[in-house]
Design a protein around this motif. Structure first.
Motif, mmCIF file in Angstrom:
data_model
loop_
_atom_site.group_PDB
_atom_site.id
_atom_site.type_symbol
_atom_site.label_atom_id
_atom_site.label_comp_id
_atom_site.label_asym_id
_atom_site.label_seq_id
_atom_site.Cartn_x
_atom_site.Cartn_y
_atom_site.Cartn_z
ATOM 1 N N LYS A 57 -9.423 -13.224 -4.631
ATOM 2 C CA LYS A 57 -8.525 -13.756 -5.649
ATOM 3 C C LYS A 57 -7.336 -12.830 -5.923
ATOM 4 O O LYS A 57 -6.368 -13.241 -6.577
ATOM 5 N N HIS A 58 -7.425 -11.592 -5.404
ATOM 6 C CA HIS A 58 -6.317 -10.654 -5.582
ATOM 7 C C HIS A 58 -5.518 -10.442 -4.306
ATOM 8 O O HIS A 58 -4.551 -9.670 -4.303
ATOM 9 N N ASN A 59 -5.888 -11.144 -3.229
ATOM 10 C CA ASN A 59 -5.185 -10.966 -1.952
ATOM 11 C C ASN A 59 -3.695 -11.249 -2.074
ATOM 12 O O ASN A 59 -2.866 -10.595 -1.414
ATOM 13 N N TRP A 60 -3.352 -12.222 -2.917
ATOM 14 C CA TRP A 60 -1.953 -12.641 -3.022
ATOM 15 C C TRP A 60 -1.054 -11.523 -3.547
ATOM 16 O O TRP A 60 0.171 -11.535 -3.324
ATOM 17 N N LYS A 61 -1.652 -10.535 -4.223
ATOM 18 C CA LYS A 61 -0.862 -9.436 -4.769
ATOM 19 C C LYS A 61 -0.444 -8.426 -3.699
ATOM 20 O O LYS A 61 0.455 -7.622 -3.926
ATOM 21 N N PHE A 62 -1.122 -8.481 -2.560
ATOM 22 C CA PHE A 62 -0.862 -7.469 -1.535
ATOM 23 C C PHE A 62 0.287 -7.878 -0.628
ATOM 24 O O PHE A 62 0.436 -9.031 -0.263
ATOM 25 N N SER A 63 1.090 -6.881 -0.279
ATOM 26 C CA SER A 63 2.165 -7.080 0.694
ATOM 27 C C SER A 63 2.194 -5.871 1.621
ATOM 28 O O SER A 63 1.982 -4.739 1.164
ATOM 29 N N PRO A 64 2.453 -6.078 2.903
ATOM 30 C CA PRO A 64 2.557 -4.936 3.816
ATOM 31 C C PRO A 64 3.585 -3.905 3.342
ATOM 32 O O PRO A 64 3.456 -2.712 3.632
ATOM 33 N N SER A 65 4.596 -4.366 2.592
ATOM 34 C CA SER A 65 5.605 -3.435 2.079
ATOM 35 C C SER A 65 5.003 -2.431 1.098
ATOM 36 O O SER A 65 5.559 -1.351 0.885
ATOM 37 N N ASP A 66 3.845 -2.780 0.488
ATOM 38 C CA ASP A 66 3.168 -1.836 -0.412
ATOM 39 C C ASP A 66 2.819 -0.553 0.338
ATOM 40 O O ASP A 66 2.935 0.546 -0.211
ATOM 41 N N LEU A 67 2.388 -0.704 1.580
ATOM 42 C CA LEU A 67 2.013 0.468 2.376
ATOM 43 C C LEU A 67 3.246 1.245 2.820
ATOM 44 O O LEU A 67 3.226 2.479 2.894
ATOM 45 N N GLU A 68 4.321 0.509 3.103
ATOM 46 C CA GLU A 68 5.562 1.181 3.494
ATOM 47 C C GLU A 68 6.096 2.033 2.340
ATOM 48 O O GLU A 68 6.523 3.173 2.538
ATOM 49 N N GLU A 69 6.055 1.471 1.130
ATOM 50 C CA GLU A 69 6.534 2.227 -0.038
ATOM 51 C C GLU A 69 5.598 3.394 -0.359
ATOM 52 O O GLU A 69 6.040 4.442 -0.820
ATOM 53 N N ARG A 70 4.306 3.203 -0.102
ATOM 54 C CA ARG A 70 3.349 4.278 -0.352
ATOM 55 C C ARG A 70 3.661 5.505 0.500
ATOM 56 O O ARG A 70 3.433 6.651 0.077
ATOM 57 N N GLU A 71 4.191 5.276 1.699
ATOM 58 C CA GLU A 71 4.570 6.393 2.557
ATOM 59 C C GLU A 71 5.675 7.243 1.925
ATOM 60 O O GLU A 71 5.881 8.403 2.308
ATOM 61 N N LEU A 72 6.375 6.670 0.965
ATOM 62 C CA LEU A 72 7.486 7.373 0.301
ATOM 63 C C LEU A 72 7.068 7.927 -1.064
ATOM 64 O O LEU A 72 7.904 8.183 -1.917
ATOM 65 N N TRP A 73 5.778 8.101 -1.251
ATOM 66 C CA TRP A 73 5.216 8.551 -2.532
ATOM 67 C C TRP A 73 5.938 9.787 -3.078
ATOM 68 O O TRP A 73 6.354 9.812 -4.243
ATOM 69 N N ASP A 74 6.090 10.809 -2.261
ATOM 70 C CA ASP A 74 6.689 12.064 -2.733
ATOM 71 C C ASP A 74 8.140 11.865 -3.175
ATOM 72 O O ASP A 74 8.585 12.471 -4.163
ATOM 73 N N ALA A 75 8.866 11.012 -2.450
ATOM 74 C CA ALA A 75 10.261 10.748 -2.819
ATOM 75 C C ALA A 75 10.330 10.063 -4.177
ATOM 76 O O ALA A 75 11.176 10.396 -5.024
ATOM 77 N N TYR A 76 9.420 9.103 -4.415
ATOM 78 C CA TYR A 76 9.396 8.423 -5.703
ATOM 79 C C TYR A 76 9.009 9.371 -6.827
ATOM 80 O O TYR A 76 9.584 9.334 -7.926
ATOM 81 N N GLN A 77 8.035 10.244 -6.572
ATOM 82 C CA GLN A 77 7.621 11.199 -7.605
ATOM 83 C C GLN A 77 8.766 12.127 -7.976
ATOM 84 O O GLN A 77 8.971 12.461 -9.145
#
Length: 292
Positions: free
Chosen positions: A203-223
Motif C-alpha cells: 500500500k506504500h509502493n506508490w510513494k517510491f520513485s527511483p529518483s529517491d535513490l538518486e537523491e539519496r546519493e547526494l545526501w552529503d550535499a543536501y546536509q
C-alpha cells in the motif's frame, strides 16, 4: 514525558548537523506520547480559535526535511483538532510555467496566511537554496538576466538569495505573520529503513520513485546546504527549530509543543462587544427565549 520547551530546539548559534542527534529519548511509551500530543492539539485548537477572533496575526509553519522525514503525516496528526477553515497547506513542487514567469519568492508570497489563519508550507521557499543549489542547472529555467549557464552561478548569487529570503521573512513578520520553521532531522540509516518499507509494503509502493535513490546519493550535499540554511536564516523573528525525526511520534509531539510554546508568547484575545450590545444582552436573550 520529560519536560521539553521550544528553546531546546531553536537554532541560536552556528550548528553542525553531524553533531546533532536525529533521535531523542523522551523516556515514555508510544501510547503516552499520543496522549500528550492529543492534549497539545486541543490546546492549539483553542489558541487557533482565539487568534482567529483576534484577527491581527497569521501563522506560517515551514516544514523542511529529507525525503521520508514524515512531513505529510506530521501535518495530518498535528493539525487534526484545528478548524479546517483556518488552515491551508501548500506543497511546493517543481515551479509551473506560470510561476517561472515571476521571481522565485512570488509563489510563496501569495500563499502567506490571512490574518487569523495558518499556512503550512510543506517544502518551502528554502527549496530555492536547497534543491537548486544541489542541482544548479534548475536555475537556468528561471531565465535570470546574466545567468546563461551553470558557470554564471557564483557564491555571491547564493548569498543574495539568503539575503532576499531573510528580507522577505522580516517584512512579513513585521506585518503580523508569526513564522516558525522546522527542520525534521532524519538520519541516513532511518531514511534507508523507510525507503525499504515503501518497497516492502504494497500500500506504500506508490510513494517510491527511483529518483529517491538518486537523491539519496547526494545526501552529503543536501546536509551541507541545510547547514547553510539553518546557520544563515535562523532569526529571532523567523527561527529555525531542529526536530529529531527518526521517531515520527516524538517529532509530531515536539513540533506541536514548540508551536504551542511560541504562540503562548502572544496575547490573543476575543474582541469585546460594542457597549450597546453589552447593555442589551438580557433584552436579546429574552427576545430569543420568548420565541419558544
Amino acid at each position: 514525558m520529560k519536560y521539553l520547551k521550544s528553546e531546546d530546539f531553536k537554532v541560536i548559534k552556528a550548528i553542525k548537523l553531524s553533531e546533532i542527534p536525529a533521535v531523542l529519548n523522551v523516556e515514555t511509551s508510544e501510547k503516552k506520547k499520543e496522549k500528550q500530543l492529543q492534549k497539545v492539539r486541543e490546546k492549539l485548537s483553542k489558541v487557533q480559535d482565539k487568534m482567529y477572533a483576534h484577527n491581527k496575526y497569521g501563522v506560517l509553519i515551514c516544514l523542511q526535511g529529507m525525503d521520508t522525514a514524515g512531513k505529510d503525516s506530521l501535518i495530518r496528526e498535528v493539525f487534526k483538532e484545528f478548524n479546517a477553515l483556518g488552515v491551508v497547506v501548500h506543497s511546493f513542487k517543481t515551479p509551473s510555467s506560470n510561476e517561472l514567469e515571476h521571481d522565485f519568492l512570488w509563489r510563496h508570497y501569495i500563499a502567506l496566511p490571512e490574518k487569523g489563519k495558518f499556512s503550512v508550507f510543506n517544502r518551502t521557499h528554502y527549496e530555492n537554496v536547497l534543491i537548486t543549489k544541489v542541482h544548479p542547472e534548475y536555475i537556468i529555467n528561471e531565465r535570470i538576466p546574466g545567468i546563461e549557464n551553470v558557470d554564471d552561478i557564483t557564491d555571491e548569487f547564493w548569498e543574495n538569495r539568503y539575503e532576499s529570503i531573510n528580507a522577505f521573512e522580516k517584512h512579513v513578520a513585521s506585518n503580523g505573520v508569526i513564522i516558525m520553521k522546522f527542520f525534521l532531522h532524519l538520519s541516513k540509516e532511518e531514511q534507508r529503513q523507510r525507503l525499504l518499507r515503501r518497497l516492502e509494503t504494497e500500500k506504500h509502493n506508490w510513494k517510491f520513485s527511483p529518483s529517491d535513490l538518486e537523491e539519496r546519493e547526494l545526501w552529503d550535499a543536501y546536509q551541507s546546504c541545510y547547514e547553510d540554511i539553518l546557520n544563515k536564516t535562523s532569526k529571532e523573528h523567523a527561527p529555525w527549530f531542529i526536530i529529531p525525526a527518526d521517531n515520527k511520534e516524538t517529532a509530531r509531539y515536539l513540533v506541536a509543543k514548540t508551536m504551542l510554546d511560541e504562540l503562548n508568547k502572544y496575547e490573543f484575545h476575543y474582541p469585546e462587544l460594542d457597549q450597546e450590545v453589552q447593555d442589551n444582552i438580557k433584552t436579546y436573550h429574552d427576545k430569543l427565549s420568548s420565541e419558544k
